[in-house]
Design a protein around this motif. Structure first.
Motif, PDB file in Angstrom:
ATOM      1  N   ASP A 108       0.824  -1.210   0.000  1.00  0.00           N
ATOM      2  CA  ASP A 108       0.000   0.000   0.000  1.00  0.00           C
ATOM      3  C   ASP A 108       0.855   1.256   0.000  1.00  0.00           C
ATOM      4  N   VAL A 115      -2.244   7.890   3.962  1.00  0.00           N
ATOM      5  CA  VAL A 115      -1.899   6.491   3.693  1.00  0.00           C
ATOM      6  C   VAL A 115      -0.473   6.219   4.147  1.00  0.00           C
ATOM      7  N   SER A 160      -5.811   3.457   3.815  1.00  0.00           N
ATOM      8  CA  SER A 160      -5.305   2.659   2.704  1.00  0.00           C
ATOM      9  C   SER A 160      -5.756   3.317   1.407  1.00  0.00           C
ATOM     10  N   LYS A 177      -8.855  -0.540   7.487  1.00  0.00           N
ATOM     11  CA  LYS A 177      -8.509   0.871   7.340  1.00  0.00           C
ATOM     12  C   LYS A 177      -9.420   1.518   6.292  1.00  0.00           C
ATOM     13  N   GLY A 225     -10.387   3.979   3.125  1.00  0.00           N
ATOM     14  CA  GLY A 225      -9.651   4.151   1.874  1.00  0.00           C
ATOM     15  C   GLY A 225      -9.984   5.438   1.148  1.00  0.00           C
TER      16      GLY A 225
END
Length: 212
Positions: A2, A95, A101, A130, A132
């Protein structure tokens, strides 16, 4: 994975970040960025980073309220940034910091989460992963404008969590650019002919290219 992908995307997006920052400074003044408290994984709060799209002090008198497509608190430039989702680009830093993410459910504000956790069954299960920048619910249903559409969005979020995989994340990332292009196309088609895309109060005519 990621963070590596995010670092590469952020380096590639530096010219766009600089252009957007300059446009906000010229058209709407300071501040360029906007930070807001959101609920992340396991209910932990963090401050999300975005380009500012609303006028200063937008919620000073109203408190936390839902935004909608005709929200007069959003600046003219801000409408284009929201449509193109360019206002989300600073979240690459979220992130890299480990709060978000690239792909996952959108993080919501604590003020709304308190109500939604009671009114929408299974809502807090969204926080098992998480949040996004993009995701299945975002691509299928777009922005939240009221509590009415939340139950449907939760269904998509829970389906994403149930079937989560690297392959699915790559597929959703690949679908994001065509989705944004489609949103911009619809907005451009709905504009009256010969109308400037953005009119800046300071310079009278500050135009965004149709590609943005």
């Amino acid at each position: 994975v990621d963070k590596v992908i995010t670092a590469i995307l952020m380096l590639a997006a530096i010219p766009i970040l600089l252009i957007v920052a300059a446009l906000i400074l010229i058209c709407d003044g300071r501040p360029i960025f906007f930070r807001q408290l959101r609920v992340g994984k396991n209910g932990k709060t963090f401050r999300i980073l975005k380009f500012r799209t609303m006028r200063n002090g937008a919620e000073q008198d109203t408190g936390a309220v839902w935004s909608n497509p005709s929200d007069n608190r959003v600046t003219k430039l801000g409408r284009w940034l929201r449509c193109s989702h360019l206002d989300e680009l600073p979240q690459f830093l979220n992130v890299l910091a480990g709060d978000m993410s690239l792909v996952g459910p959108r993080p919501e504000r604590p003020e709304f989460v308190e109500t939604l956790a009671v009114e929408v069954p299974g809502y807090m299960r969204r926080t098992e992963v998480k949040p996004g920048i993009t995701g299945l619910a975002q691509l299928c249903l777009g922005y939240d404008v009221s509590v009415v559409g939340i139950p449907e969005k939760v269904k998509f979020d829970l389906e994403y969590i149930r079937t989560a995989s690297l392959r699915q994340d790559v597929k959703l990332l690949a679908s994001t650019l065509p989705y944004i292009a489609g949103q911009l196309y619809v907005k451009l088609r709905s504009m009256p002919k010969h109308q400037p895309l953005v009119r800046c109060p300071r310079t009278e005519t500050c135009h965004l290219s149709s590609r943005e």
